[in-house]
Enzyme design. Sequence first.
Site, PDB file in Angstrom:
ATOM      1  N   LYS A   1      -6.837  44.101  46.654  1.00 46.16           N
ATOM      2  CA  LYS A   1      -5.985  42.867  47.036  1.00 46.16           C
ATOM      3  C   LYS A   1      -5.074  43.143  48.258  1.00 46.16           C
ATOM      4  CE  LYS A   1      -5.404  38.520  46.036  1.00 46.16           C
ATOM      5  NZ  LYS A   1      -6.547  37.328  45.652  1.00 46.16           N
TER       6      LYS A   1
ATOM      7  N   ASP B   1      -6.571  34.085  50.558  1.00 45.88           N
ATOM      8  CA  ASP B   1      -5.709  33.652  49.515  1.00 45.88           C
ATOM      9  C   ASP B   1      -4.390  32.757  49.798  1.00 45.88           C
ATOM     10  OD1 ASP B   1      -5.698  34.487  46.167  1.00 45.88           O
ATOM     11  OD2 ASP B   1      -3.528  34.925  46.822  1.00 45.88           O
TER      12      ASP B   1
HETATM   13  P1  NDP Z   1      -3.304  27.604  49.271  1.00 46.02           P
HETATM   14  O1  NDP Z   1      -2.382  28.431  49.918  1.00 46.02           O
HETATM   15  O2  NDP Z   1      -4.413  26.970  49.662  1.00 46.02           O
HETATM   16  O3  NDP Z   1      -2.454  26.879  48.052  1.00 46.02           O
HETATM   17  C1  NDP Z   1      -1.577  27.207  47.136  1.00 46.02           C
HETATM   18  C2  NDP Z   1      -0.998  25.989  46.408  1.00 46.02           C
HETATM   19  O4  NDP Z   1      -0.042  26.541  45.441  1.00 46.02           O
HETATM   20  C3  NDP Z   1      -0.193  25.073  47.423  1.00 46.02           C
HETATM   21  O5  NDP Z   1      -0.113  23.962  47.133  1.00 46.02           O
HETATM   22  C4  NDP Z   1       1.229  25.773  47.173  1.00 46.02           C
HETATM   23  O6  NDP Z   1       2.380  24.974  47.432  1.00 46.02           O
HETATM   24  C5  NDP Z   1       1.208  25.977  45.689  1.00 46.02           C
HETATM   25  N1  NDP Z   1       2.161  27.272  45.383  1.00 46.02           N
HETATM   26  C6  NDP Z   1       2.314  28.516  46.023  1.00 46.02           C
HETATM   27  N2  NDP Z   1       3.193  29.103  45.395  1.00 46.02           N
HETATM   28  C7  NDP Z   1       3.919  28.304  44.667  1.00 46.02           C
HETATM   29  C8  NDP Z   1       4.865  28.473  43.766  1.00 46.02           C
HETATM   30  N3  NDP Z   1       5.738  29.717  43.669  1.00 46.02           N
HETATM   31  N4  NDP Z   1       5.386  27.313  42.815  1.00 46.02           N
HETATM   32  C9  NDP Z   1       4.397  26.203  42.812  1.00 46.02           C
HETATM   33  N5  NDP Z   1       3.687  26.100  43.819  1.00 46.02           N
HETATM   34  C10 NDP Z   1       3.305  26.877  44.456  1.00 46.02           C
HETATM   35  O7  NDP Z   1      -3.726  28.978  47.897  1.00 46.02           O
HETATM   36  P2  NDP Z   1      -5.287  28.703  47.157  1.00 46.02           P
HETATM   37  O8  NDP Z   1      -5.402  27.466  46.521  1.00 46.02           O
HETATM   38  O9  NDP Z   1      -6.244  29.646  47.865  1.00 46.02           O
HETATM   39  O10 NDP Z   1      -4.765  29.817  45.777  1.00 46.02           O
HETATM   40  C11 NDP Z   1      -4.276  29.255  44.841  1.00 46.02           C
HETATM   41  C12 NDP Z   1      -4.357  30.113  43.492  1.00 46.02           C
HETATM   42  O11 NDP Z   1      -5.733  30.295  43.461  1.00 46.02           O
HETATM   43  C13 NDP Z   1      -3.596  31.488  43.789  1.00 46.02           C
HETATM   44  O12 NDP Z   1      -3.298  32.163  42.640  1.00 46.02           O
HETATM   45  C14 NDP Z   1      -4.800  32.351  44.180  1.00 46.02           C
HETATM   46  O13 NDP Z   1      -4.777  33.823  43.928  1.00 46.02           O
HETATM   47  C15 NDP Z   1      -5.978  31.822  43.266  1.00 46.02           C
HETATM   48  N6  NDP Z   1      -7.242  32.096  43.890  1.00 46.02           N
HETATM   49  C16 NDP Z   1      -7.785  31.733  45.120  1.00 46.02           C
HETATM   50  C17 NDP Z   1      -9.187  31.732  45.492  1.00 46.02           C
HETATM   51  C18 NDP Z   1      -9.519  31.491  46.872  1.00 46.02           C
HETATM   52  O14 NDP Z   1     -10.823  31.312  47.030  1.00 46.02           O
HETATM   53  N7  NDP Z   1      -8.724  30.482  47.735  1.00 46.02           N
HETATM   54  C19 NDP Z   1      -9.965  32.438  44.803  1.00 46.02           C
HETATM   55  C20 NDP Z   1      -9.558  32.913  43.324  1.00 46.02           C
HETATM   56  C21 NDP Z   1      -8.236  32.593  42.906  1.00 46.02           C
HETATM   57  P3  NDP Z   1       3.055  25.173  48.950  1.00 46.02           P
HETATM   58  O15 NDP Z   1       2.451  24.473  49.780  1.00 46.02           O
HETATM   59  O16 NDP Z   1       4.567  24.256  48.467  1.00 46.02           O
HETATM   60  O17 NDP Z   1       3.326  26.486  48.918  1.00 46.02           O
END
Ligand code: NDP
Length: 451
Positions: A130, A170
């Site tokens: 990562k 991510d």
């Molecule tokens: P994105 O950047 O597309 O979206 C992240 C989302 O989570 C946004 O809505 C963001 O809101 C919100 N968020 C981030 N930090 C916080 C916080 N501290 N409190 C509340 N909301 C928060 O990321 P992904 O959708 O790709 O990833 C989301 C999760 O899924 C992560 O844990 C990632 O590690 C996991 N994941 C992702 C994969 C992928 O293929 N993309 C694969 C496997 C796991 P805001 O816009 O306000 O920041």
Amino acid sequence: MAVSDHVDLPTFMEGVKKRNPYQPEFVQAVQEVAEDIFDFIEDKEEYHAQQILRRIAEPDRVVSFRVCWEDDNGNVRVQRGWRVQNNNAIGPYKGGIRFHPSVNESVLKFLAFEQTFKNALTGLPMGGGKGGSNFNPKGKSVREIMRFCQSFMTELYRHIGADVDVPAGDIGVGGREIGYMFGQYKRITNHFTGVLTGKGLEWGGSLIRTEATGYGAVYFLANMLATKGEDLRGKTAVISGSGNVATHAAEKIVQLGGKVLTLSDSGGFIHDPDGIDQEKIDWVKTHKTHRRGRIEEYVDAFPGASFHAGKTPWGVPCDVALPCATQNELLGEDARTLIANGCKGVAEGANMPTDLEGVHVFKAARILYAPGKASNAGGVAVSGLEMSQNSERRSWKEHELQQMLKDIMAGIHKSCLTYGDQGGGYIDYVKGANIAGFKKVADAMLAFGVV
Ligand code: NDP
């Protein structure tokens, strides 16, 4: 006589804490896995003698580097970048890159550790890694993001490679950022190889990679419900996040006949009692990804909904819940509220969104609860399929990939049953996933001797 690490769990965890001071997320992730692995290896002296758990919980290496870039006003900015290469016993390191101000060594070590087990569960030959930076993409211009990505890759390129370490996206890293980083890698090395996944379709990307994590989490949930003779039709779902994983999980819930009630971001959550249908999901995708907007603006577009500033959505009664935002966003108290409101199933789209207390609450209530390392593995699985397509220099068809994703999620579910079936109709998916993932990596490590 060989020295064994046949110590008890508290002693083992004391050592982990001592060796990793100020790294609470990493310690939490190790503890969650160690709780199950200690039972499993109790009578398996070889794993003890070879110190396998201790070795998996010690990254192969952590690379930390400076990333300098210039903002649009000509100011020099300095960020910190990392790549954590946790374990490559079963294949090249593989795991996403995160750009978020909360990124630090602890967060990336926990993610790389989790990734090691997740990747093993997919059945594909991928090790765990990562990376990321504390760079905050919010409020930055496109040109600033490009300059940052180029500077980040100018250091990272020497540590990665198609057979060495293959990063992906991510939080804060989507197709656009992968494009800038791939472009810079290609420019420096002059090699067009599958060194990153999540690429655009025109330049080596795979169909359904974007959708795969969210879709896969819902397939996993459907597999869990099927063990109770149920499906998603007519079920209400509470989802957190509004990024890649959340919007695609919402889309698949709707496709399978469920009703999505909430989405969120770091500003709060929206509750739409009429249901967030495909048209509304499309609006959120455009709004959050292309317009870089906030979820609170949803209520202007869809006045039937309400916005709850600074809150998480776990108090909204639902049949199923999918935390899809970030780590430790669902606490013990939230878990109790969900159960009290009748929630039957939880599938984690995010990595470690439930804190340790919450995990214990779900386990004690014996509900259907899938840890992220099992339920969100669809994304990395399709990344693995992207690597295969790059090696073959061809692209597979969408229906082939959809079927492979479904089969892989069903396979992970089956692995969880193998080690997690507790009898009496209760499946401990956390235990099942931890043991199945551990065993594959551990057995490969045993084969290599002490390296
Ligand atoms: P994105 O950047 O597309 O979206 C992240 C989302 O989570 C946004 O809505 C963001 O809101 C919100 N968020 C981030 N930090 C916080 C916080 N501290 N409190 C509340 N909301 C928060 O990321 P992904 O959708 O790709 O990833 C989301 C999760 O899924 C992560 O844990 C990632 O590690 C996991 N994941 C992702 C994969 C992928 O293929 N993309 C694969 C496997 C796991 P805001 O816009 O306000 O920041």
